[in-house]
Motif scaffolding. Structure first.
Motif, PDB file in Angstrom:
ATOM      1  N   ARG A 189      24.054  75.707 -25.152  1.00 30.94           N
ATOM      2  CA  ARG A 189      25.345  75.071 -24.828  1.00 30.94           C
ATOM      3  C   ARG A 189      26.502  75.915 -25.358  1.00 30.94           C
ATOM      4  O   ARG A 189      27.504  76.131 -24.670  1.00 30.94           O
ATOM      5  N   ARG A 222      29.226  77.768 -23.015  1.00 30.66           N
ATOM      6  CA  ARG A 222      30.654  77.471 -23.142  1.00 30.66           C
ATOM      7  C   ARG A 222      31.462  78.754 -23.349  1.00 30.66           C
ATOM      8  O   ARG A 222      32.545  78.929 -22.768  1.00 30.66           O
ATOM      9  N   ARG A 242      34.121  79.685 -20.491  1.00 30.59           N
ATOM     10  CA  ARG A 242      35.543  79.743 -20.851  1.00 30.59           C
ATOM     11  C   ARG A 242      36.178  81.018 -20.316  1.00 30.59           C
ATOM     12  O   ARG A 242      37.302  81.008 -19.789  1.00 30.59           O
ATOM     13  N   ALA A 280      37.472  73.248 -23.568  1.00 30.63           N
ATOM     14  CA  ALA A 280      37.878  72.841 -22.221  1.00 30.63           C
ATOM     15  C   ALA A 280      36.713  72.894 -21.229  1.00 30.63           C
ATOM     16  O   ALA A 280      36.843  72.431 -20.094  1.00 30.63           O
ATOM     17  N   GLY A 296      33.702  71.383 -19.874  1.00 30.25           N
ATOM     18  CA  GLY A 296      33.120  70.051 -19.932  1.00 30.25           C
ATOM     19  C   GLY A 296      31.622  70.049 -19.663  1.00 30.25           C
ATOM     20  O   GLY A 296      31.030  71.068 -19.288  1.00 30.25           O
ATOM     21  N   TRP A 297      31.017  68.877 -19.854  1.00 30.62           N
ATOM     22  CA  TRP A 297      29.567  68.786 -19.680  1.00 30.62           C
ATOM     23  C   TRP A 297      29.169  69.038 -18.244  1.00 30.62           C
ATOM     24  O   TRP A 297      28.060  69.524 -17.990  1.00 30.62           O
ATOM     25  N   ARG A 298      30.039  68.752 -17.266  1.00 29.39           N
ATOM     26  CA  ARG A 298      29.713  69.023 -15.862  1.00 29.39           C
ATOM     27  C   ARG A 298      29.561  70.524 -15.618  1.00 29.39           C
ATOM     28  O   ARG A 298      28.687  70.953 -14.854  1.00 29.39           O
ATOM     29  N   HIS A 299      30.436  71.315 -16.257  1.00 27.43           N
ATOM     30  CA  HIS A 299      30.314  72.772 -16.147  1.00 27.43           C
ATOM     31  C   HIS A 299      28.973  73.233 -16.720  1.00 27.43           C
ATOM     32  O   HIS A 299      28.272  74.051 -16.118  1.00 27.43           O
TER      33      HIS A 299
END
Length: 314
Positions: A52, A56, A60, A70, A72-75
């Motif tokens: 994770r 991220r 980003r 910024a 999110g979990w959907r990404h």
């Protein structure tokens, strides 16, 4: 310093489970067996903090968001699902089920010329999308023969994985680290073989060079580019991007041509090729941002230098 960070991640693949998944996939079909992929993506989202974090960090950059928070979990879920989908599709690609896919080839003329000339070239890719979709090109181009060059431990794991998925899916693999490795590569190139390499990860003992990638500095291994320069061969960039559903886009790009390179110009030519390679990776990351499958801190510098063994199937 320890071995390269990507090698320290525990191997999540299991040959028994791979055989079970292959059996399920081939008997239930691609659509039905894809349901399992959502569970795999959810598992990584819930129980893989390192993945994770690195996802991220990458997203980003590629999505140009102000901070990792910024993302999110959907990404994250979409990123993990794309990775699981590409791995799952290996089962079908290695069993020559190309009828299941909508595979589109861009810059077909470049690969057509390679086959027509019968000239051995290096085909360099990355852990981005699927390298296995190249098998579809091989079916369309009977004269195209591809051999892969990789570290010995990776070669052993790849052979085991191929056997688990389809014992008949043989692939020419040259393991690095042997006295005759370079000789084997040279002989295959002389026969007009396309020699494939993934050049975005280094073993801990590799020499590396810093390049700009997605707005920051990353270390890439010199070895693949040095080999192409020493053997004086052209280099083509290839990526097979997963575009959701059953679609893949295969892109070919001219990367470098070392065939007429004077020895004194080798260093500068290698550096230029590595910079172009990083630029092409970034270009296609922006095109298909969820296809980047390096789940470790890619921008960590300098890369560790102690030799080790691969901990995952490439």
């Amino acid at each position: 310093m320890g071995s390269a960070q990507w090698q320290q991640n525990p191997e999540r693949s299991n040959l028994f489970m791979l055989r079970v998944m292959t059996w399920i996939s081939l008997r239930l079909g691609r659509s039905a067996s894809r349901i399992v992929l959502y569970g795999i993506a959810a598992y990584f989202l819930a129980f893989a903090p390192a993945a994770r974090r690195t996802s991220r960090n990458y997203l980003r950059r590629v999505l140009k968001l102000p901070s990792a928070a910024a993302v999110g979990w959907r990404h994250l879920f979409r990123h993990f699902l794309s990775f699981a989908s590409a791995i799952h599709d290996r089962v079908y690609l290695l069993n020559d089920r190309f009828d299941l896919f909508d595979i589109r080839v861009h810059n077909q003329a470049l690969i057509d010329k390679i086959v027509a000339d019968g000239q051995g070239v290096f085909l360099i890719g990355a852990h981005m999308g699927s390298f296995e979709v190249l098998r579809a090109i091989g079916r369309r181009q009977p004269g195209l023969r591809v051999a892969m060059v990789m570290y010995e431990e990776n070669a052993r794991k790849i052979n085991a994985a191929l056997c688990a998925i389809n014992p008949k899916a043989q692939q020419d693999i040259i393991a690095l680290g042997h006295i005759d490795s370079m000789i084997q590569v040279h002989e295959l190139l002389a026969q007009g073989t396309v020699v494939g390499m993934l050049a975005d990860r280094s073993l801990g003992s590799d020499d590396t060079r810093p390049v700009e990638f997605l707005g920051d500095t990353a270390e890439l291994p010199l070895g693949p580019f040095r080999m192409a320069a020493i053997l004086k061969r052209p280099v083509v960039f290839m990526t097979g991007l997963y575009r959701s559903g059953n679609r893949y886009d295969i892109h070919f790009e001219t990367l470098a041509d070392f065939s007429a390179l004077p020895p004194r110009g080798r260093t500068l030519a290698v550096e230029a090729a590595m910079s172009r390679y990083a630029a092409l990776m970034a270009q296609y990351c922006y095109v298909a941002p969820y296809n980047w499958f390096n789940f470790f801190d890619f921008w960590r510098a300098p890369m560790p230098r102690k030799a080790g063994h691969s901990a995952e199937i490439t």
